[in-house]
Write a protein that holds these residues in place. Sequence first.
Motif, short mmCIF file in Angstrom:
data_model
loop_
_atom_site.label_atom_id
_atom_site.label_comp_id
_atom_site.label_asym_id
_atom_site.label_seq_id
_atom_site.Cartn_x
_atom_site.Cartn_y
_atom_site.Cartn_z
N THR A 43 60.82 10.54 13.25
CA THR A 43 60.36 11.79 12.65
C THR A 43 61.37 12.93 12.73
O THR A 43 61.37 13.81 11.87
N ASN A 44 62.25 12.92 13.75
CA ASN A 44 63.23 14.01 13.82
C ASN A 44 64.52 13.66 13.09
O ASN A 44 65.43 14.49 13.02
N GLY A 45 64.63 12.45 12.55
CA GLY A 45 65.76 12.06 11.72
C GLY A 45 67.09 11.92 12.43
O GLY A 45 68.14 11.98 11.79
N ASP A 46 67.06 11.72 13.75
CA ASP A 46 68.33 11.62 14.48
C ASP A 46 68.89 10.20 14.56
O ASP A 46 69.92 9.96 15.17
N GLY A 47 68.20 9.24 13.94
CA GLY A 47 68.69 7.86 13.93
C GLY A 47 68.28 7.03 15.13
O GLY A 47 68.72 5.89 15.27
N VAL A 48 67.43 7.60 15.99
CA VAL A 48 66.95 6.88 17.17
C VAL A 48 65.44 7.12 17.30
O VAL A 48 65.00 8.27 17.29
N VAL A 49 64.68 6.04 17.39
CA VAL A 49 63.24 6.18 17.66
C VAL A 49 63.09 6.28 19.18
O VAL A 49 63.41 5.35 19.92
N ASN A 50 62.63 7.46 19.64
CA ASN A 50 62.45 7.66 21.07
C ASN A 50 61.01 7.35 21.47
O ASN A 50 60.16 7.02 20.62
#
Length: 120
Positions: A43-50
Amino acid sequence: MDGRISTEEFKQAVKNTCVGKKYEEFPQAMKAFIEANFKMIDTNGDGVVNKHEFCYNCITRIAVDNVQVVYDAFDSLLNDDDRRRGGITLSRYQELYAQYLGNLDEKQPGVYLFGPLNTD
């Protein structure tokens, strides 16, 4: 024939095209679906699902009494590289999705891709 694909037909198609195969061998339409799904979860579009993005995605689809089971499922997905970077990249998500669809071993991490197996 009503022109629709039944659940059984879909399951058989996935079995025929994905079981025992690596992500690179999946049909292009399946790859596009998997990549779109990753982008929806990130959802934050940083390329990593946290952990928090994974949890949010899970609790919008399944009812849980205790969010810890979702966090535990996320932790079960992670390898050492995932832990260092704080989550799952697209390439790792693709690998896990291939495990989920293509590997019949119920002890591999990909089984947790969509959340906890047991929400009790």
